[in-house]
Scaffold this active site. Structure first.
Site, PDB file in Angstrom:
ATOM      1  N   ASP A 177       0.853  -1.190   0.000  1.00  0.00           N
ATOM      2  CA  ASP A 177       0.000   0.000   0.000  1.00  0.00           C
ATOM      3  C   ASP A 177       0.886   1.235   0.000  1.00  0.00           C
ATOM      4  OD1 ASP A 177      -1.703   2.133   0.445  1.00  0.00           O
ATOM      5  OD2 ASP A 177      -3.002   1.019   1.811  1.00  0.00           O
TER       6      ASP A 177
ATOM      7  N   HIS B 226       0.310   7.851   4.070  1.00  0.00           N
ATOM      8  CA  HIS B 226       0.913   7.159   5.205  1.00  0.00           C
ATOM      9  C   HIS B 226       2.415   7.424   5.342  1.00  0.00           C
ATOM     10  CE1 HIS B 226      -2.933   5.171   5.364  1.00  0.00           C
ATOM     11  NE2 HIS B 226      -2.770   4.733   4.133  1.00  0.00           N
TER      12      HIS B 226
ATOM     13  N   ILE C 148      -0.831   9.177   8.670  1.00  0.00           N
ATOM     14  CA  ILE C 148      -1.588   8.279   9.542  1.00  0.00           C
ATOM     15  C   ILE C 148      -1.211   6.827   9.254  1.00  0.00           C
ATOM     16  CG2 ILE C 148      -3.511   9.893   9.731  1.00  0.00           C
ATOM     17  CD1 ILE C 148      -5.065   8.143   7.748  1.00  0.00           C
TER      18      ILE C 148
ATOM     19  N   GLY D  43      -5.211   1.743   7.973  1.00  0.00           N
ATOM     20  CA  GLY D  43      -6.258   1.059   8.712  1.00  0.00           C
ATOM     21  C   GLY D  43      -6.037  -0.442   8.745  1.00  0.00           C
TER      22      GLY D  43
END
Length: 285
Positions: free
Chosen positions: A188, A193, A208, A211
């Protein structure tokens, strides 16, 4: 309207081939915090190739990412602005234990389209199978803000009644400052991120955590704490992404036992227990 529900649902599934090696599994496990302490026998089963067990949530990155999500957002009938897309939830069903090395055929399709009024929800389903049969079914619930309101089916509610009583276990897992940088090597590459400037443009003070990284950390905590470290006991794992987690923070993971299942709530300890994962259920044998 950018989403044509009938066209998306009628579109032919897309198939592809994926493969993975023990190195990919080890990298994923390190990306979700395995290997601490490095010589702990319970951790070596996630990091040492001679005794490698595969955490079922590896299925979300097998083949270097989520081809079902990427493919699903470009299916006929789906034409959306990626800036309006949110990963709302994830459900994984495991049909048999995942091998440490393998090759599989994946089939992806839009399984459902729901009208939530101010948003549309796409359920993007990816099924994987090898020569011995089905391996897993992965459902990603994708919210597309601003694309609802056409009068379609609202779909089922994913909200669950809160667990009853006090949790049987509460554990905390520290998230390293570089956790997202390591996790993204599993496929990803979203700059949200890693790139501070991109994160600010997206409305966050800094990059961040993925998830699905929190998703993996949480499943590992449940397996290690309540399932005797046995990854093969997991049958399904579902969650709703309720908030963000920042690298460097601490996850607080509360667990409640049920009949054949563990209910889980995950929060950010340093931010007054702000919700991170909600409506989370691990079904097991």
């Amino acid at each position: 309207m950018p989403i044509d529900a009938a066209k998306a649902l009628a579109a032919a599934p897309r198939s592809g081939e994926i493969s993975w090696t023990p190195k990919d599994v080890q990298l994923y496990h390190l990306g979700i915090g395995a290997g601490v302490p490095a010589t702990d026998p319970d951790e070596l089963r996630y990091t040492l190739e001679s005794r490698l067990h595969v955490l079922p949530s590896f299925a979300t990155v097998a083949g270097a990412g989520s081809p079902g999500v990427i493919s699903g957002l470009s299916m006929p009938g789906v034409d959306v602005d990626l800036a309006r897309v949110l990963h709302g939830g994830q459900r994984l069903e495991i049909h048999r234990p995942l091998p440490a090395e393998g090759r599989a055929t994946t089939t992806g399709r839009v399984a459902a389209v729901y009208d939530k009024g101010k948003a549309a929800v796409l359920v993007l389903r990816t099924e994987a199978a090898d020569d011995e049969g089905p391996l897993w079914t992965n459902d990603a619930q994708i919210f597309v803000r601003g694309e609802g309101g056409w009068g379609g089916d609202r779909g089922p509610s994913t909200r669950l009644d809160p667990p009853v009583g006090e949790p049987v276990r509460v554990v905390e897992r520290a998230v390293r400052e570089d956790q997202a940088l390591l996790y993204r090597l599993s496929g990803d590459w979203n700059p949200l991120h890693a790139d501070p400037e991109f994160a600010k443009l997206a409305g966050f003070e800094r990059p961040i955590l993925h998830g699905l990284c929190t998703y993996g950390i949480t499943l590992k905590a449940v397996v290690d704490t309540l399932l005797d470290g046995d990854v093969t006991r997991v049958r399904s794992y579902a969650t709703r992404f309720a908030g963000v987690m920042y690298p460097g923070e601490t996850l607080r993971i509360r667990m409640w036992r049920g009949e054949g299942e563990v209910r889980v709530a995950v929060s950010a300890a340093e931010r007054d227990d702000a919700a991170v994962l909600a409506d989370t259920v691990v079904q097991h044998t």
